[in-house]
Design a protein around this motif. Structure first.
Motif, PDB file in Angstrom:
ATOM      1  N   VAL A  45      10.351  22.927  23.311  1.00  0.00           N
ATOM      2  CA  VAL A  45       9.159  22.796  22.473  1.00  0.00           C
ATOM      3  C   VAL A  45       8.853  21.319  22.212  1.00  0.00           C
ATOM      4  O   VAL A  45       9.754  20.527  21.926  1.00  0.00           O
ATOM      5  CB  VAL A  45       9.378  23.541  21.129  1.00  0.00           C
ATOM      6  CG1 VAL A  45       8.205  23.352  20.195  1.00  0.00           C
ATOM      7  CG2 VAL A  45       9.622  25.018  21.382  1.00  0.00           C
ATOM      8  N   TYR A  46       7.571  20.962  22.323  1.00  0.00           N
ATOM      9  CA  TYR A  46       7.150  19.605  21.955  1.00  0.00           C
ATOM     10  C   TYR A  46       7.278  19.426  20.449  1.00  0.00           C
ATOM     11  O   TYR A  46       6.787  20.251  19.673  1.00  0.00           O
ATOM     12  CB  TYR A  46       5.695  19.345  22.359  1.00  0.00           C
ATOM     13  CG  TYR A  46       5.492  19.131  23.833  1.00  0.00           C
ATOM     14  CD1 TYR A  46       5.897  17.947  24.436  1.00  0.00           C
ATOM     15  CD2 TYR A  46       4.878  20.100  24.621  1.00  0.00           C
ATOM     16  CE1 TYR A  46       5.699  17.733  25.794  1.00  0.00           C
ATOM     17  CE2 TYR A  46       4.674  19.890  25.978  1.00  0.00           C
ATOM     18  CZ  TYR A  46       5.085  18.709  26.552  1.00  0.00           C
ATOM     19  OH  TYR A  46       4.888  18.496  27.891  1.00  0.00           O
ATOM     20  N   ASP A  47       7.911  18.321  20.028  1.00  0.00           N
ATOM     21  CA  ASP A  47       8.012  18.031  18.601  1.00  0.00           C
ATOM     22  C   ASP A  47       7.009  16.950  18.186  1.00  0.00           C
ATOM     23  O   ASP A  47       7.092  16.390  17.107  1.00  0.00           O
ATOM     24  CB  ASP A  47       9.441  17.641  18.216  1.00  0.00           C
ATOM     25  CG  ASP A  47       9.941  16.397  18.946  1.00  0.00           C
ATOM     26  OD1 ASP A  47       9.218  15.888  19.829  1.00  0.00           O
ATOM     27  OD2 ASP A  47      11.051  15.941  18.625  1.00  0.00           O
ATOM     28  N   PHE A  48       6.058  16.657  19.066  1.00  0.00           N
ATOM     29  CA  PHE A  48       4.975  15.720  18.781  1.00  0.00           C
ATOM     30  C   PHE A  48       3.741  16.169  19.554  1.00  0.00           C
ATOM     31  O   PHE A  48       3.852  16.869  20.556  1.00  0.00           O
ATOM     32  CB  PHE A  48       5.351  14.281  19.170  1.00  0.00           C
ATOM     33  CG  PHE A  48       5.635  14.107  20.637  1.00  0.00           C
ATOM     34  CD1 PHE A  48       4.624  13.738  21.515  1.00  0.00           C
ATOM     35  CD2 PHE A  48       6.907  14.326  21.143  1.00  0.00           C
ATOM     36  CE1 PHE A  48       4.881  13.597  22.875  1.00  0.00           C
ATOM     37  CE2 PHE A  48       7.180  14.175  22.500  1.00  0.00           C
ATOM     38  CZ  PHE A  48       6.164  13.816  23.368  1.00  0.00           C
ATOM     39  N   ALA A  49       2.572  15.778  19.057  1.00  0.00           N
ATOM     40  CA  ALA A  49       1.316  16.063  19.751  1.00  0.00           C
ATOM     41  C   ALA A  49       0.962  14.864  20.628  1.00  0.00           C
ATOM     42  O   ALA A  49       1.410  13.742  20.385  1.00  0.00           O
ATOM     43  CB  ALA A  49       0.205  16.337  18.743  1.00  0.00           C
TER      44      ALA A  49
END
Length: 138
Positions: A45-49
């Motif tokens: 999962v990406y933890d930043f946009a």
């Protein structure tokens, strides 16, 4: 087949924000974006946009030309970019990605005053991800 140096540039917003709102506010369609919580191809999962725009693949030994093309549509949006930066937890980057082959003439990485001014006014960092390639390994 002889390989020649290559380079591309793009503008990147990275942090905790809604990329769709950035697209709407800037009226620019990103080349790539994702939200916090989106899945990577690997399943993590990406933890930043992220929101990227202005990719310039038109290699020029004067990489400054590519940088200027990348930011050309953003120059009149400095106030909007600063609004995004002030209202969100984000960082701005002007990404420069040269691929250099041993024995070839190295590109000139010399940002113009126009690029430096844009980066200064928007608090954009210049990030150079340099790859040194050896023809023997290809």
């Amino acid at each position: 087949m002889k390989k020649l140096n290559n380079c591309y540039t793009y503008f990147l917003i990275k942090g905790d924000f809604d990329p769709d709102k950035v697209t709407e506010l800037l009226s620019l369609q990103p080349e790539n974006s994702w939200h916090v919580g989106d899945l990577r191809k690997s399943g993590s999962v990406y933890d930043f946009a992220s929101w990227s725009y202005g990719r310039c693949d038109e290699y020029c030994v004067e990489v400054n030309t590519q940088m200027e093309k990348t930011i050309s549509a953003l120059n009149d949006k400095i106030d909007l970019l600063n609004k995004i930066r002030c209202e969100n937890d984000v960082s701005f980057y002007l990404e420069v990605v040269p691929e250099l082959y041993v024995g070839e003439t190295a590109p000139s990485l010399n940002p113009s005053l126009a690029v430096i001014d844009f980066c200064h006014f928007t608090r954009t960092e210049i990030d150079i991800d340099m790859y040194l390639m050896d023809r023997e390994e290809l």
